[in-house]
Design a protein around this motif. Structure first.
Motif, PDB file in Angstrom:
ATOM      1  N   GLY A  58       0.736  -0.917  -0.060  1.00 20.25           N
ATOM      2  CA  GLY A  58      -0.072   0.129   0.051  1.00 20.25           C
ATOM      3  C   GLY A  58       0.776   1.369  -0.406  1.00 20.25           C
ATOM      4  N   SER A  59       0.078   2.280  -0.179  1.00 20.64           N
ATOM      5  CA  SER A  59       0.847   3.772  -0.120  1.00 20.64           C
ATOM      6  C   SER A  59       0.017   4.541   0.660  1.00 20.64           C
ATOM      7  CB  SER A  59       1.311   4.080  -1.626  1.00 20.64           C
ATOM      8  OG  SER A  59       1.326   5.455  -1.503  1.00 20.64           O
ATOM      9  N   LEU A  68      -0.805   7.717  -1.586  1.00 14.11           N
ATOM     10  CA  LEU A  68      -1.476   7.475  -2.822  1.00 14.11           C
ATOM     11  C   LEU A  68      -3.159   7.225  -2.431  1.00 14.11           C
ATOM     12  CD1 LEU A  68      -0.113   5.117  -5.378  1.00 14.11           C
ATOM     13  CD2 LEU A  68      -0.838   7.247  -5.659  1.00 14.11           C
ATOM     14  N   GLU A  69      -3.363   6.596  -1.304  1.00 10.62           N
ATOM     15  CA  GLU A  69      -4.698   6.385  -0.698  1.00 10.62           C
ATOM     16  C   GLU A  69      -5.191   7.775  -0.157  1.00 10.62           C
ATOM     17  OE1 GLU A  69      -4.023   3.254   2.352  1.00 10.62           O
ATOM     18  OE2 GLU A  69      -3.658   1.939   0.606  1.00 10.62           O
ATOM     19  N   TRP A  72      -6.718   9.394  -3.314  1.00 14.07           N
ATOM     20  CA  TRP A  72      -7.832   8.950  -3.795  1.00 14.07           C
ATOM     21  C   TRP A  72      -8.841   8.866  -2.860  1.00 14.07           C
ATOM     22  CZ3 TRP A  72      -4.116   4.917  -6.029  1.00 14.07           C
ATOM     23  CH2 TRP A  72      -4.079   3.891  -5.387  1.00 14.07           C
ATOM     24  N   THR A  73      -8.597   9.480  -1.606  1.00 15.76           N
ATOM     25  CA  THR A  73      -9.757   9.701  -0.781  1.00 15.76           C
ATOM     26  C   THR A  73     -10.204  11.183  -0.991  1.00 15.76           C
ATOM     27  OG1 THR A  73      -8.898   8.174   0.784  1.00 15.76           O
ATOM     28  CG2 THR A  73     -10.658   9.623   1.602  1.00 15.76           C
ATOM     29  N   ILE A  81      -2.554  -7.266  -0.919  1.00 18.96           N
ATOM     30  CA  ILE A  81      -3.633  -6.515  -1.226  1.00 18.96           C
ATOM     31  C   ILE A  81      -3.046  -5.076  -1.089  1.00 18.96           C
ATOM     32  CG2 ILE A  81      -4.787  -6.287   1.184  1.00 18.96           C
ATOM     33  CD1 ILE A  81      -7.002  -6.521  -1.882  1.00 18.96           C
ATOM     34  N   PHE A  82      -3.450  -4.292  -1.785  1.00 17.82           N
ATOM     35  CA  PHE A  82      -3.046  -2.954  -1.777  1.00 17.82           C
ATOM     36  C   PHE A  82      -3.792  -1.976  -0.844  1.00 17.82           C
ATOM     37  CE2 PHE A  82      -2.178   1.550  -2.961  1.00 17.82           C
ATOM     38  CZ  PHE A  82      -1.045   1.347  -3.360  1.00 17.82           C
ATOM     39  N   GLY A  83      -3.212  -1.687   0.346  1.00 14.04           N
ATOM     40  CA  GLY A  83      -3.741  -0.999   1.503  1.00 14.04           C
ATOM     41  C   GLY A  83      -4.855  -1.795   1.984  1.00 14.04           C
ATOM     42  N   TYR A  84      -4.326  -2.909   2.839  1.00 13.49           N
ATOM     43  CA  TYR A  84      -5.365  -3.628   3.997  1.00 13.49           C
ATOM     44  C   TYR A  84      -6.067  -2.934   4.570  1.00 13.49           C
ATOM     45  CZ  TYR A  84      -6.497  -7.155   7.396  1.00 13.49           C
ATOM     46  OH  TYR A  84      -7.017  -7.739   8.211  1.00 13.49           O
ATOM     47  N   ALA A  93      -6.980   0.326   4.582  1.00  8.92           N
ATOM     48  CA  ALA A  93      -8.057   1.332   3.827  1.00  8.92           C
ATOM     49  C   ALA A  93      -9.220   0.274   3.578  1.00  8.92           C
ATOM     50  CB  ALA A  93      -7.374   1.670   2.942  1.00  8.92           C
ATOM     51  N   VAL A 113     -17.257   7.836  -1.047  1.00  8.75           N
ATOM     52  CA  VAL A 113     -16.056   7.698  -0.901  1.00  8.75           C
ATOM     53  C   VAL A 113     -15.353   6.238  -0.484  1.00  8.75           C
ATOM     54  CG1 VAL A 113     -14.077   8.805   0.201  1.00  8.75           C
ATOM     55  CG2 VAL A 113     -15.890  10.314  -0.451  1.00  8.75           C
ATOM     56  N   ILE A 128     -12.565   4.273  -2.660  1.00  5.91           N
ATOM     57  CA  ILE A 128     -11.158   4.075  -2.169  1.00  5.91           C
ATOM     58  C   ILE A 128     -10.988   2.396  -2.652  1.00  5.91           C
ATOM     59  CG2 ILE A 128      -9.880   3.504  -0.242  1.00  5.91           C
ATOM     60  CD1 ILE A 128     -11.313   5.473   1.050  1.00  5.91           C
ATOM     61  N   PHE A 133     -10.139   1.679  -6.013  1.00  3.49           N
ATOM     62  CA  PHE A 133      -8.750   2.219  -6.665  1.00  3.49           C
ATOM     63  C   PHE A 133      -7.825   1.183  -5.920  1.00  3.49           C
ATOM     64  CE2 PHE A 133     -10.673   6.664  -6.929  1.00  3.49           C
ATOM     65  CZ  PHE A 133     -10.307   6.707  -8.350  1.00  3.49           C
ATOM     66  N   ASN A 134      -7.948   0.671  -4.817  1.00  2.28           N
ATOM     67  CA  ASN A 134      -6.969  -0.149  -4.165  1.00  2.28           C
ATOM     68  C   ASN A 134      -6.943  -1.485  -4.952  1.00  2.28           C
ATOM     69  OD1 ASN A 134      -6.311   1.586  -2.307  1.00  2.28           O
ATOM     70  ND2 ASN A 134      -6.870   0.667  -0.494  1.00  2.28           N
TER      71      ASN A 134
END
Lengths: 379, 566
Positions: A63-64, A67-68, A71-72, B301-304, B306, B348, B352, B355-356
């Motif tokens: 993750g990043s 970036l998150e 896009w929030t 997973i990208f951004g667990y 989130a 929103v 998110i 995108f993730n």
């Protein structure tokens, strides 16, 4: 059939233009973002597909936050623009300009009754046979609601039975007809022509036939149409057959005048009531709009005026004091029209309207809606 | 009798436990008893999950046939098949069956029951008997609904708006409402069970930060089920009172203004449940997508966090957006402003997630088996469903689009394009685990693509129809709308072909499918650490969790073994 298909729906009001602009703004923004997402998904699927004989080794990316966060916040900002723009348009659509003619629309299964200030009355509705003809190009509806081009008109909608919805797609307008209350909207047609009226809230068997047409015409044609159109009142000209005049007759006949008078008052005078601030027992206040007037007649004890006793009987939809939605509209139109010094004299009996060829006043008053309109309703 | 059943269940070599397991092991849950009693009185969460699955597929078939009748009636502007009353009953039955008896219990009832205990390393749900009771309560509810439909139908629309439903309709509103009322309790029981199971029964090492995202999503769903469903129960109970007292001639006025009620009150109560119910339907599907995208791209997973918290965020904010269904019902102007703003906020977390998920694919090693095809289809269709919601949350455009086919298309994109595809993805992903056998790779991919194409063809034209003003629930419509209605019906037939294809190869796989083995996808979750199909108590000994989920790049399962793909 295909030739009847259009890419853009007809725009027949200013509001249609506003709503379409917003619609296409959202369409373009969301399409661009969606296509971006699809391009990324599709691109990744092609570039990073597992090739024959390739080692299955992927980087550990979890993750990043940057970036998150992006896009929030970015979607939120875009959504807030849509919200603000939408609220601005909604504000315009919901609040009619002051002092525009008021047309009352009463829905019932499965027809619309449209009452003009001058007392003209049209009934809208269709049956499937009409639609069958419509396919052949020959639509036949019970009636057509006529409006002048370029003039704003306020529409006050209610229902006699269940919830309906008075919708005109070409006007981009839609408003629920909720029994027991008035809901208002307004139109300013900008283009002559004939447009669909649909019932948009499901209301039973013939919901899909609770439809009609609105015809937008030039001012002169509109006046000619008003002149030649059937009015419910006994009088034939637009002054003495007006809704307010019919309301005055009911005001006398229902004995409202016995208390709401200037000589021996047992209830507040109703002159200049509309839009005034009304103080109530218990210290609350409210502005008198259509819904307040409606409630004061249907349920007089809901809000009691300061300084007066709650002695008024309730005028419901059934029972001894029954007052139909159509007649209630007339009484309210009368109260709204009542200016200082215009309350009738207590001893003055109600006056047959000018030009009336009916018999004695009292006899006619027994059937307030008139025999002909009762027959109309049965349709 | 029980032996007869036993033979039936044993047929198909791959289902035979003697083949699947080395001698000395406990039998799989499918072979732990054979008679009808062993199913109907079972407290095994996996068998209960299968019982839900069978009934939900049956109802999906019913609801699908009803949808077909609705669509085929619409090929003619005056109704091609049935009269107005019958049409009204058809779309009502379609809505009630699909929502309350397919979508709401689909993933919580089937996948939640089957996989929540396994994925957290538990031997069963916290309350196995309550779990069985939830199935029976749900069946009782569906019994009422089926009775209402068979006894002549309900013609109110699934939204049951009074005063039409309570005072005007002469159809079977009370048994239908009773069905919804009773089925709601089943939903509460399942939700309660899952919440407590997740809190109390996680295996050692399965911390909240190591829960698979499917568990997070199901947990958030359960919160909604427990907190919102009672309000629906209140709404339909009051509706039944007003309707039933009407028969006595002395009605209690609750919603009908003619007898002192308020019709808008029902809408507030109804949508206080029914809007969150949309998230009951979609959230578990989002959980499934997180499982599948990681597995088939071999990526973390990208951004667990989130994604996990966005599930909870959707569940919480979803409770305070209900009045966006009522913007033109004469609610206060300021209420409309507030609910529009809140509806924007709930969009929103969904953004998110999308995108993730997209970022998860980045630098993956992607393969395209059927679960992945369904999951990618979900991303495409759910995105459309999500962004078209913005048109309806925006006040100005909602005036025009409310109660038109635009709304119909929007929620079908979310419900079918989202949830049904997610359910199909889950079914294909976990089918080898549930049955022990693998289905045809070629046919499953073909079916997935067919369903997605048919789906787009069915519902894209409806956006056009809605923007041009065609109202919902109209068997008669102006002729200029015909072309797009016919296109939509054509799409239905394509979808039908796809679903029939799925039904065929899945059934065939039961009899001659290849044995799947414990971990056919090389996935990392605990459910893949046990045999397929699992034994009755899931784990021979309680697993110890040593890793986060989705450590595909390290090739590491949650129990610390190699997650080899080949």
């Amino acid at each position: 059939m295909i030739l009847q298909t259009t890419i853009f729906p007809e725009q027949a009001t200013e509001m249609a233009w506003h709503i379409d602009l917003l619609f296409w703004f959202i369409t373009i923004v969301t399409t661009a973002v969606s296509l971006g997402i699809y391009a990324a998904v599709f691109g990744f699927c092609v570039v990073y597909r597992r090739k024959e004989g390739e080692a299955v080794q992927t980087p550990r990316i979890v993750g990043s936050h940057r970036l998150e966060l992006l896009w929030t916040i970015a979607p939120l900002a875009v959504f807030l623009v849509m919200f603000a723009w939408g609220a601005w348009v909604y504000n315009m659509a919901m609040h009619a300009p002051d002092d525009v003619p008021e047309v009352y629309v009463v829905g019932k299964q499965w027809m619309w009754k449209v009452q003009y200030p001058g007392g003209q009355r049209v009934i809208l509705g269709a049956n499937s046979a009409d639609y069958a003809k419509d396919i052949g190009g020959e639509a036949q509806f019970e009636g057509v609601m006529v409006l002048p081009v370029g003039k704003p008109v306020k529409v006050i909608v209610t229902s006699e039975d269940v919830i309906h919805d008075f919708g005109i797609p070409a006007f981009r307008s839609k408003i629920d007809a909720v029994p027991g209350r008035y809901v208002t909207t307004w139109y300013k047609p900008t283009k002559t022509g004939e447009y669909h009226i649909f019932c948009d809230q499901y209301c039973g068997t013939n919901h899909s036939l609770m439809v009609g047409k609105v015809r937008v015409v030039e001012q002169a044609e509109y006046e000619a149409w008003l002149e030649g159109t059937y009015k419910t009142g006994p009088g034939k000209n637009s002054v003495d057959g007006s809704l307010a005049h019919q309301g005055r007759q009911l005001f006398m006949k229902l004995n409202c005048i016995q208390c709401h008078n200037g000589e021996a008052p047992r209830a507040p005078l109703l002159e200049d009531v509309h839009k005034s601030l009304r103080p109530f027992k218990g210290g609350t206040t409210a502005f008198a709009d259509e819904n307040y007037l409606r409630e004061s007649i249907r349920k007089p004890r809901a809000k009691v005026r300061e300084g007066w006793d709650p002695i008024m009987p309730a005028y419901g939809t059934t029972g001894d004091n029954a007052l139909s939605e159509d007649d209630l509209v007339k009484v309210i139109a009368y109260i709204k029209s009542l200016r200082k010094g215009e309350t009738p004299n207590l001893t003055q009996n109600w006056v047959p309207p000018i030009g009336s060829d009916t018999g004695p006043a009292a006899e006619d008053a027994k059937t307030p809606a008139g025999p002909k309109s009762a027959a109309e309703e049965k349709k | 009798m029980s032996t007869d059943y036993g033979h039936t269940a044993k047929s198909g070599a791959s289902l035979d436990h003697h083949d699947s397991h080395p001698h000395g092991h406990a039998p799989s849950y499918l072979h732990d008893g054979y008679g009808w009693r062993s199913w109907l009185f079972t407290v095994d969460h996996k068998r209960i999950g299968i019982m839900y699955l069978v009934m939900i597929l049956a109802f999906f078939l019913v609801g699908g046939v009803l949808a077909g009748l609705v669509r085929f009636n619409l090929v003619s502007p005056t109704g091609a098949l049935v009269d107005n009353d019958t049409y009204n009953k058809l779309f009502t039955a379609h809505g009630v069956v699909m929502l309350f008896f397919v979508l709401i219990p689909s993933i919580p009832g089937v996948m939640g029951n089957f996989f929540v205990p396994i994925m957290i390393g538990a031997k069963d749900m916290a309350f196995p008997k309550l779990n069985l009771a939830s199935w029976y309560v749900w069946m009782a509810g569906s019994g009422f609904a089926v009775w209402a439909i068979l006894a002549g139908g309900i013609d109110t629309g699934w939204t049951l708006y009074p005063p039409y439903s309570s005072r005007s309709s002469h159809s079977n509103v009370v048994p239908g409402a009773m069905g919804v009322f009773v089925a709601g309790f089943s939903s509460i029981m399942t939700g309660l069970n899952i919440i407590i199971t997740v809190h109390r029964m996680r295996a050692p090492g399965m911390t909240w930060g190591r829960l698979p995202l499917f568990i997070w999503a199901t947990y958030a769903t359960s919160l909604i089920q427990v907190l919102a469903t009672p309000v629906l129960a209140i709404a339909v109970f009051l509706l039944m009172i007003e309707t039933a007292t009407g028969w006595t001639g002395n009605p209690v006025g609750i919603f009908d203004p003619a007898i002192g009620g308020d019709p808008i009150l029902f809408q507030h109560l109804f949508w206080f449940y029914s809007h969150p119910a949309v998230y009951i339907m979609i959230l578990p599907g989002m959980g499934v997508i997180s499982e599948i995208l990681t597995c088939f791209s071999r990526k973390n997973i990208f951004g667990y966090q989130a994604i996990a918290w966005s599930s909870v965020g959707i569940a919480v904010v979803g409770f305070i957006v209900w009045a966006h269904h009522m913007f033109v019902a004469g609610i206060s102007y300021y209420a409309a402003l507030l609910f529009s703003l809140l509806s924007m906020l709930v969009a929103v977390p969904s953004a998110i997630k999308v995108f993730n998920w997209t970022s998860t694919l980045y630098r993956g090693s992607i393969t395209f088996q059927a679960p992945m095809v369904f999951a990618l289809g979900f991303m495409v269709l759910f995105t459309i469903g999500g962004v078209t919601g913005l048109f309806l949350a925006t006040l100005g455009t909602d005036i025009h689009l409310h109660d038109t086919y635009f709304v119909v298309a929007h929620f079908h994109f979310v419900m079918v394009g989202g949830m049904v595809l997610a359910f199909m993805a889950a079914l294909h992903f976990w089918w080898p685990k549930m049955t022990g056998v693998m289905y045809s790779d070629f046919w499953s991919r073909t079916a997935a693509i067919t369903i997605i194409i048919g789906y787009i063809l069915t519902f894209m034209p409806q956006f056009y129809l809605g923007y041009h003003g065609m109202p919902r629930r109209y068997p008669n419509y102006p002729p200029e709308f015909r072309v797009f209605n016919v296109l939509s019906t054509a799409g239905y037939t394509v979808q039908l072909a796809g679903f029939l294809m799925s039904a065929s190869y899945l059934l065939v796989s039961l009899f001659n499918g290849k044995k799947a083995g414990p971990n056919p996808w090389g996935a990392t979750g605990l459910e893949w650490a046990i045999p397929s199909p699992p034994i009755t108590h899931n784990f021979d000994k309680t697993p110890v969790v040593v890793a986060a989920p989705y450590e595909y790049s390290l090739n590491l399962t949650q129990t610390g073994e190699k997650a080899d793909v080949r």
